[in-house]
Design a protein around this motif. Structure first.
Motif, mmCIF file in Angstrom:
data_model
loop_
_atom_site.group_PDB
_atom_site.id
_atom_site.type_symbol
_atom_site.label_atom_id
_atom_site.label_comp_id
_atom_site.label_asym_id
_atom_site.label_seq_id
_atom_site.Cartn_x
_atom_site.Cartn_y
_atom_site.Cartn_z
ATOM 1 N N ALA A 172 22.269 37.524 54.603
ATOM 2 C CA ALA A 172 23.228 38.007 55.611
ATOM 3 C C ALA A 172 24.598 38.215 54.973
ATOM 4 O O ALA A 172 25.268 39.212 55.222
ATOM 5 C CB ALA A 172 23.308 37.033 56.766
ATOM 6 N N ILE A 173 25.004 37.270 54.132
ATOM 7 C CA ILE A 173 26.316 37.390 53.479
ATOM 8 C C ILE A 173 26.305 38.566 52.499
ATOM 9 O O ILE A 173 27.252 39.348 52.426
ATOM 10 C CB ILE A 173 26.709 36.059 52.793
ATOM 11 N N ASN A 174 25.191 38.680 51.772
ATOM 12 C CA ASN A 174 25.054 39.822 50.850
ATOM 13 C C ASN A 174 25.206 41.155 51.578
ATOM 14 O O ASN A 174 25.920 42.052 51.146
ATOM 15 C CB ASN A 174 23.683 39.815 50.172
ATOM 16 N N ILE A 175 24.532 41.270 52.711
ATOM 17 C CA ILE A 175 24.573 42.522 53.475
ATOM 18 C C ILE A 175 25.992 42.772 53.994
ATOM 19 O O ILE A 175 26.519 43.879 53.900
ATOM 20 C CB ILE A 175 23.550 42.489 54.642
ATOM 21 N N LEU A 176 26.614 41.691 54.499
ATOM 22 C CA LEU A 176 27.968 41.816 55.025
ATOM 23 C C LEU A 176 28.937 42.318 53.954
ATOM 24 O O LEU A 176 29.788 43.171 54.196
ATOM 25 C CB LEU A 176 28.442 40.462 55.574
ATOM 26 N N ARG A 177 28.772 41.795 52.745
ATOM 27 C CA ARG A 177 29.644 42.195 51.634
ATOM 28 C C ARG A 177 29.568 43.708 51.412
ATOM 29 O O ARG A 177 30.563 44.376 51.205
ATOM 30 C CB ARG A 177 29.224 41.445 50.359
ATOM 31 N N TRP A 178 28.368 44.266 51.505
ATOM 32 C CA TRP A 178 28.227 45.704 51.278
ATOM 33 C C TRP A 178 28.805 46.549 52.406
ATOM 34 O O TRP A 178 29.385 47.587 52.176
ATOM 35 C CB TRP A 178 26.755 46.068 51.086
ATOM 36 N N THR A 179 28.567 46.056 53.635
ATOM 37 C CA THR A 179 28.975 46.909 54.754
ATOM 38 C C THR A 179 30.494 47.051 54.864
ATOM 39 O O THR A 179 30.975 48.008 55.433
ATOM 40 C CB THR A 179 28.405 46.390 56.098
ATOM 41 N N ILE A 180 31.241 46.101 54.320
ATOM 42 C CA ILE A 180 32.705 46.241 54.362
ATOM 43 C C ILE A 180 33.178 47.178 53.247
ATOM 44 O O ILE A 180 34.007 48.046 53.457
ATOM 45 C CB ILE A 180 33.407 44.867 54.250
ATOM 46 N N GLY A 181 32.644 47.025 52.095
ATOM 47 C CA GLY A 181 33.049 47.874 50.967
ATOM 48 C C GLY A 181 34.215 47.279 50.215
ATOM 49 O O GLY A 181 35.332 47.227 50.716
ATOM 50 N N GLY A 182 33.961 46.835 49.034
ATOM 51 C CA GLY A 182 35.036 46.242 48.240
ATOM 52 C C GLY A 182 34.660 46.198 46.767
ATOM 53 O O GLY A 182 33.482 46.339 46.426
ATOM 54 N N ILE A 183 35.685 46.041 45.939
ATOM 55 C CA ILE A 183 35.405 46.026 44.503
ATOM 56 C C ILE A 183 35.698 44.641 43.973
ATOM 57 O O ILE A 183 36.828 44.324 43.628
ATOM 58 C CB ILE A 183 36.239 47.103 43.788
ATOM 59 N N GLU A 184 34.671 43.791 44.004
ATOM 60 C CA GLU A 184 34.876 42.431 43.473
ATOM 61 C C GLU A 184 33.941 42.259 42.294
ATOM 62 O O GLU A 184 32.862 41.699 42.420
ATOM 63 C CB GLU A 184 34.572 41.396 44.555
ATOM 64 N N VAL A 185 34.329 42.828 41.178
ATOM 65 C CA VAL A 185 33.423 42.793 40.026
ATOM 66 C C VAL A 185 33.916 41.780 38.991
ATOM 67 O O VAL A 185 35.091 41.490 38.901
ATOM 68 C CB VAL A 185 33.302 44.185 39.368
ATOM 69 N N VAL A 186 32.941 41.284 38.241
ATOM 70 C CA VAL A 186 33.261 40.388 37.133
ATOM 71 C C VAL A 186 32.695 41.029 35.874
ATOM 72 O O VAL A 186 31.506 41.333 35.818
ATOM 73 C CB VAL A 186 32.613 39.005 37.349
ATOM 74 N N GLY A 187 33.540 41.295 34.919
ATOM 75 C CA GLY A 187 33.084 41.925 33.684
ATOM 76 C C GLY A 187 32.839 43.416 33.868
ATOM 77 O O GLY A 187 33.055 43.976 34.951
ATOM 78 N N PHE A 188 32.349 44.035 32.800
ATOM 79 C CA PHE A 188 32.232 45.497 32.787
ATOM 80 C C PHE A 188 30.845 46.014 33.189
ATOM 81 O O PHE A 188 30.575 47.200 33.067
ATOM 82 C CB PHE A 188 32.583 46.023 31.382
ATOM 83 N N ASP A 189 29.951 45.114 33.642
ATOM 84 C CA ASP A 189 28.574 45.546 33.932
ATOM 85 C C ASP A 189 28.514 46.675 34.963
ATOM 86 O O ASP A 189 27.846 47.691 34.758
ATOM 87 C CB ASP A 189 27.735 44.370 34.433
#
Lengths: 326, 269
Positions: A172-189
């Motif tokens: 549920a949290i994973n899905i919520l993270r996508w539906t808002i849209g944000g750039i929370e990346v770690v490293g260059f992957d």
């Protein structure tokens, strides 16, 4: 003689504007990571620079996909968000997440997360549905295009909510993270995964700038000039859906970039896709970097997902375009 | 090859409505055809089927031959070097005139082998012949309806087709531009030897300008002949359900036509 002089003058100033924009983009990318508090170089290297570069690529790609859709649908209100394609792609991600199908698929030396595939099919289904409905009922009239886009977007959003409701807490949290849209990346992957897709789509669009120019004049003129409309549309649908799928898998459905940026770019550099494609993609990239920096630094204790900022800016802008069209 | 277009027994139905019924005709090099008929008689549909805008996915029977060969053997670019279609234009074209004119060379360009010099020369030549130089640096949407029509016509000619299909190019134009466009079409036909098939409601233009007149009613081709034959027949009255009278312009001796407002079928008596 007149033809030559006028064309050359026009093009010269457009090249200057492009160079100016590139310089501006480079400055933005260099400066933005340093904005806000940070302790030590590590924060910059692991978080800030990757984040800025990913934001740039996402903005670049979303702008490109909006521009391509606007040419295909001969409508300036078309973009991944308004056509429901973002919702389709998000549903794909949610589906993969819900059924715990997350895995890496190895194709030659490429490692592709399964969310990309779910997202791609979601995007393709929604774009095909909107295309078929508008073509059948109204020949790409704004109201039919937007209503079908909104309807399909809502339908998919409903399905996402259903999956979210039925999911366990992690999904549920994973899905919520996508539906808002944000750039929370770690490293260059994320950046490195997105890079080849964005570059290939950009080159493809640029190589087909003449075809896109013709498409923007409508089906009748395009066919009369010798364009194989169905073939190029299918190619563009596939490549754009792939592009959106990858961006959304990594950053979620960041709204309205594909609507705002091509519109502003047209006002500055005109309608010729030869200049419009590079201009609006670079501007889109810089704009998202800028918005993300605001999202990151607006409040001292929390970082906002950038999707919230773009949607707050994009909503009224969309309304303005709609009213102007009326 | 003299015969540019040949249509054999063409029928088209969309959503079980028969739009075109068993149409056959042929157009030779340099001929000027006008296509008249009431609204909804199938004029635009016929032009669109010839160009391939109404796809064969619809119920479509018959054959369209270009320069003696079935149209299906050509790719879209090859088709566009033989025929082109000028639809009724809309004003939401924001390209600069010079950009738009250059786009018309698309069918002649190849990604790996494009002759830019030749393209530029043809654009330059047509710009001079049609005297549209002053418009080049402007956007199409900033031009008046008549000016836009001129630019679209120029673009079609820059494409160098052998047959030009036009869908009511004079609609919504004032008499000055109607005259100018008619004159341009005549020049394109006579001087550049481009064959023309023009759908119009302007019966006088059909009489004066064309070599042959085609009349469509309810999707059927009910007349294919010269203006003298049309004058002798009663076909116009049948098609438009109104009497017409023919006369001659005393200055030019050209034939012209007027709806007979005092006839039985007219409103006044």
């Amino acid at each position: 003689m007149i033809t030559k002089t006028i064309t050359k003058n026009n093009n010269h100033s457009k090249y200057y504007m492009l160079i100016l924009l590139i310089v501006f983009a480079i400055i933005t990318i260099i400066i933005c990571p340093f904005i806000g508090q940070y302790d030590g170089r590590e924060i910059l290297e692991i978080f800030r620079f990757p984040r800025v570069l990913t934001a740039f690529l996402a903005g670049f790609g979303l702008s490109l996909s909006g521009l391509i859709f606007q040419n295909i649908f001969t409508n300036e209100l078309a973009c991944p968000y308004t056509l429901g394609v973002s919702s389709g792609a998000s549903l794909g991600v949610a589906f993969i997440s819900y059924f715990h199908l997350s895995m890496a698929i190895h194709v030659f030396s490429l490692t592709i997360p399964s969310t990309y595939i779910g997202s791609f099919f979601g995007a393709m289904i929604s774009v095909s549905a909107v295309y078929s409905i508008t073509k059948y009922y109204g020949g790409f009239k704004s109201e039919i295009l937007l209503l079908s886009g909104v309807a399909i977007g809502l339908f998919f959003s409903g399905l996402i909510l259903l999956l979210q409701y039925l999911s366990d807490a992690t999904s549920a949290i994973n899905i919520l993270r996508w539906t808002i849209g944000g750039i929370e990346v770690v490293g260059f992957d994320s950046f490195l995964l997105m890079l080849p897709f964005v570059v290939i789509s950009f080159i493809f669009a640029l190589l087909n700038f003449e075809e896109l120019n013709l498409l923007s004049l409508g089906e009748e003129i395009s066919i009369s000039r010798g364009l194989n409309v169905s073939k190029i549309r299918i190619h563009l649908f596939i490549i754009t859906s792939l592009l959106i799928a990858i961006i959304i898998s990594e950053c979620g459905p960041i709204g309205f970039i594909g609507l705002i940026i091509p519109h502003i770019s047209r006002l500055i550099i005109g309608y010729n896709n030869k200049f419009l494609i590079p201009f609006s993609t670079i501007l889109g990239g810089s704009f998202l970097v800028f918005c993300d920096t605001i999202a990151r630094t607006l409040f001292t204790n929390i970082e906002l997902p950038v999707g919230i900022i773009t949607t707050i800016v994009g909503g009224p802008f969309f309304l303005y375009l709609l009213l102007k069209k009326k | 090859m003299n015969k540019i277009l040949e249509i054999k027994n063409l029928s088209l139905s969309i959503n079980s409505k028969n739009l075109l019924k068993n149409i056959s005709l042929s157009i030779n090099k340099g001929e000027f055809f006008t296509l008249v008929g009431p609204n909804g008689s199938g004029k635009s549909s016929l032009l669109k089927v010839i160009m391939g805008i109404i796809s064969t996915a619809h119920k479509f029977k018959g054959e369209v031959l270009l320069e003696g060969k079935n149209k299906n053997i050509y790719n879209q670019k090859e088709i566009a070097t033989i025929i082109t279609y000028l639809p009724q234009i809309n004003s939401s074209n924001h390209f600069f005139v010079d950009e738009f004119l250059k786009m018309s060379r698309y069918a002649h360009r190849n990604r790996f082998n494009s002759s830019k010099k030749e393209d530029e020369n043809i654009v330059k030549q047509i710009v001079e012949v049609l005297n549209i130089g002053p418009f080049l640096g402007r956007t199409i949407s900033s031009l008046s309806g008549g000016e836009q029509q001129k630019i679209y016509l120029a673009a079609s000619i820059i494409q160098q087709p052998k047959l030009l299909l036009l869908d009511e190019p004079n609609t919504f134009l004032d008499p000055k531009y109607q005259y100018e466009i008619n004159l341009l079409l005549k020049r394109i036909n006579r001087e550049m030897k481009v064959s023309i098939l023009l759908a119009t409601h302007d019966l006088n233009m059909a009489l004066i300008q064309s070599d042959k007149i085609l009349i469509l009613k309810n999707g059927e081709l009910i007349f294919n002949g010269i203006s003298d034959d049309l004058k002798k027949s009663d076909i116009l009255s049948t098609v438009f359900e109104r009497k017409f009278c023919f006369s001659n312009n005393p200055n030019t001796n050209q034939i012209f036509i007027l709806p007979d407002t005092f006839s039985d079928s007219g409103e006044k008596k």
